[in-house]
Design a protein around this motif. Structure first.
Motif, PDB file in Angstrom:
ATOM      1  N   ARG A   1       0.832  -1.169   0.000  1.00 46.26           N
ATOM      2  CA  ARG A   1       0.000   0.000   0.000  1.00 46.26           C
ATOM      3  C   ARG A   1       0.879   1.235   0.000  1.00 46.26           C
ATOM      4  N   ARG A   2       0.517   2.180  -0.856  1.00 38.70           N
ATOM      5  CA  ARG A   2       1.282   3.412  -0.976  1.00 38.70           C
ATOM      6  C   ARG A   2       0.354   4.602  -0.751  1.00 38.70           C
ATOM      7  N   PHE A   3       0.839   5.540   0.036  1.00 41.69           N
ATOM      8  CA  PHE A   3       0.072   6.731   0.354  1.00 41.69           C
ATOM      9  C   PHE A   3       0.926   7.958   0.067  1.00 41.69           C
ATOM     10  N   ALA A   4       0.369   8.898  -0.655  1.00 41.55           N
ATOM     11  CA  ALA A   4       0.988  10.217  -0.800  1.00 41.55           C
ATOM     12  C   ALA A   4       0.001  11.193  -0.193  1.00 41.55           C
ATOM     13  N   THR A   5       0.472  12.023   0.715  1.00 42.21           N
ATOM     14  CA  THR A   5      -0.421  12.930   1.417  1.00 42.21           C
ATOM     15  C   THR A   5       0.152  14.337   1.413  1.00 42.21           C
ATOM     16  N   PHE A   6      -0.751  15.311   1.385  1.00 37.66           N
ATOM     17  CA  PHE A   6      -0.341  16.703   1.529  1.00 37.66           C
ATOM     18  C   PHE A   6      -0.406  17.130   2.991  1.00 37.66           C
ATOM     19  N   ASN A   7      -0.882  16.244   3.860  1.00 36.72           N
ATOM     20  CA  ASN A   7      -0.993  16.547   5.287  1.00 36.72           C
ATOM     21  C   ASN A   7       0.373  16.460   5.957  1.00 36.72           C
ATOM     22  N   TYR A   8       0.548  17.273   6.980  1.00 40.31           N
ATOM     23  CA  TYR A   8       1.799  17.285   7.745  1.00 40.31           C
ATOM     24  C   TYR A   8       1.751  16.305   8.908  1.00 40.31           C
ATOM     25  N   ASP A   9       0.545  15.915   9.302  1.00 36.42           N
ATOM     26  CA  ASP A   9       0.401  15.070  10.489  1.00 36.42           C
ATOM     27  C   ASP A   9       0.859  13.641  10.201  1.00 36.42           C
ATOM     28  N   LEU A  10       0.858  12.828  11.231  1.00 34.90           N
ATOM     29  CA  LEU A  10       1.351  11.452  11.131  1.00 34.90           C
ATOM     30  C   LEU A  10       0.223  10.441  11.319  1.00 34.90           C
ATOM     31  N   GLU A  11      -0.990  10.811  10.951  1.00 34.38           N
ATOM     32  CA  GLU A  11      -2.135   9.932  11.179  1.00 34.38           C
ATOM     33  C   GLU A  11      -2.035   8.617  10.409  1.00 34.38           C
ATOM     34  N   ILE A  12      -1.556   8.637   9.195  1.00 34.87           N
ATOM     35  CA  ILE A  12      -1.423   7.386   8.424  1.00 34.87           C
ATOM     36  C   ILE A  12      -0.392   6.485   9.093  1.00 34.87           C
ATOM     37  N   GLU A  13       0.734   7.058   9.487  1.00 30.95           N
ATOM     38  CA  GLU A  13       1.761   6.271  10.175  1.00 30.95           C
ATOM     39  C   GLU A  13       1.218   5.696  11.475  1.00 30.95           C
ATOM     40  N   LYS A  14       0.474   6.488  12.229  1.00 29.60           N
ATOM     41  CA  LYS A  14      -0.085   6.005  13.499  1.00 29.60           C
ATOM     42  C   LYS A  14      -1.085   4.879  13.266  1.00 29.60           C
ATOM     43  N   LEU A  15      -1.872   4.973  12.196  1.00 30.50           N
ATOM     44  CA  LEU A  15      -2.800   3.892  11.863  1.00 30.50           C
ATOM     45  C   LEU A  15      -2.032   2.614  11.537  1.00 30.50           C
ATOM     46  N   LEU A  16      -0.965   2.722  10.772  1.00 34.32           N
ATOM     47  CA  LEU A  16      -0.147   1.547  10.454  1.00 34.32           C
ATOM     48  C   LEU A  16       0.487   0.966  11.709  1.00 34.32           C
ATOM     49  N   GLU A  17       0.926   1.833  12.614  1.00 29.38           N
ATOM     50  CA  GLU A  17       1.489   1.352  13.881  1.00 29.38           C
ATOM     51  C   GLU A  17       0.426   0.625  14.698  1.00 29.38           C
ATOM     52  N   ASP A  18      -0.809   1.113  14.667  1.00 26.01           N
ATOM     53  CA  ASP A  18      -1.896   0.432  15.378  1.00 26.01           C
ATOM     54  C   ASP A  18      -2.150  -0.954  14.797  1.00 26.01           C
ATOM     55  N   CYS A  19      -1.890  -1.117  13.506  1.00 25.13           N
ATOM     56  CA  CYS A  19      -2.170  -2.398  12.849  1.00 25.13           C
ATOM     57  C   CYS A  19      -1.042  -3.410  13.010  1.00 25.13           C
ATOM     58  N   ASP A  20       0.216  -2.995  12.869  1.00 26.22           N
ATOM     59  CA  ASP A  20       1.266  -4.002  12.835  1.00 26.22           C
ATOM     60  C   ASP A  20       2.658  -3.510  13.218  1.00 26.22           C
ATOM     61  N   TYR A  21       2.921  -2.228  13.118  1.00 28.35           N
ATOM     62  CA  TYR A  21       4.281  -1.736  13.367  1.00 28.35           C
ATOM     63  C   TYR A  21       4.453  -1.354  14.830  1.00 28.35           C
ATOM     64  N   PRO A  22       5.642  -1.552  15.367  1.00 32.22           N
ATOM     65  CA  PRO A  22       5.865  -1.167  16.764  1.00 32.22           C
ATOM     66  C   PRO A  22       5.570   0.320  16.969  1.00 32.22           C
ATOM     67  N   TYR A  23       5.061   0.644  18.154  1.00 27.86           N
ATOM     68  CA  TYR A  23       4.677   2.013  18.481  1.00 27.86           C
ATOM     69  C   TYR A  23       5.835   2.981  18.290  1.00 27.86           C
ATOM     70  N   ASP A  24       5.526   4.130  17.726  1.00 30.16           N
ATOM     71  CA  ASP A  24       6.464   5.237  17.544  1.00 30.16           C
ATOM     72  C   ASP A  24       7.683   4.851  16.713  1.00 30.16           C
ATOM     73  N   THR A  25       7.448   4.070  15.669  1.00 31.43           N
ATOM     74  CA  THR A  25       8.550   3.752  14.756  1.00 31.43           C
ATOM     75  C   THR A  25       8.361   4.502  13.442  1.00 31.43           C
ATOM     76  N   LEU A  26       7.238   4.295  12.748  1.00 34.05           N
ATOM     77  CA  LEU A  26       6.989   5.040  11.514  1.00 34.05           C
ATOM     78  C   LEU A  26       6.756   6.518  11.798  1.00 34.05           C
ATOM     79  N   ALA A  27       6.172   6.819  12.944  1.00 33.37           N
ATOM     80  CA  ALA A  27       5.902   8.210  13.315  1.00 33.37           C
ATOM     81  C   ALA A  27       7.026   8.764  14.185  1.00 33.37           C
TER      82      ALA A  27
END
Length: 159
Positions: A1-27
């Motif tokens: 899955r690929r996401f390009a966003t104009f947003n500055y926030d880390l909501e997509i990264e936080k969602l991915l962390e909630d699903c499978d990635y260790p907390y505070d790694t992508l974000a």
């Protein structure tokens, strides 16, 4: 899955962390690098990139090349983890898109490749913003049968 966003926030990264990635790694706070790459608990690889003219090749990679990464998040106007790279003001926007700089053509080609070669879903974007409508007009003129999607808030209830 690929996401390009104009947003500055880390909501997509936080969602991915909630699903499978260790907390505070992508974000993670990565002020030293515009690029974060991490391994998920199940072995997938994810990356988060804050795009600037200096790393336009990463945007080309997202737009056109297959990737070993399971998830990729690209912040086209920068992200909160690197405030200096954020495109927030009109001057910053003009410097990125309108001024002559050594990487401008590469960056513009990367951006058009991203819009031209991928499905597009606009979410939470005002469709009156000229800076977003310009590439949309170009794409629909070049490929009128190409699907482009937008989600809008529901209008007031009909009586």
């Amino acid at each position: 899955r690929r996401f390009a966003t104009f947003n500055y926030d880390l909501e997509i990264e936080k969602l991915l962390e909630d699903c499978d990635y260790p907390y505070d790694t992508l974000a993670a706070d990565s002020k030293s690098s515009p690029f974060v790459k991490v391994q998920s608990r199940l072995g997938a690889t994810g990356r988060a990139v804050s795009i600037s003219p200096e790393n336009a090749s990463d945007l080309i990679s997202l737009a056109a090349l297959p990737s070993d990464d399971s998830e990729s998040v690209f912040h086209v106007h920068g992200s909160i983890v690197r405030p200096a790279d954020m495109v927030v003001t009109q001057n910053a926007y003009n410097a990125l898109y309108l001024s002559k700089h050594p990487k401008r053509e590469e960056f513009e080609d990367a951006r058009m490749l991203l819009f031209g070669g991928n499905s597009i879903l606009y979410i939470g974007v005002g469709m009156s913003e000229e800076d977003l409508l310009r590439p949309l007009r170009y794409l629909t003129a070049a490929a009128p049968d190409r699907p482009i999607y937008a989600l809008f808030p529901a209008e007031a209830s009909i009586k």
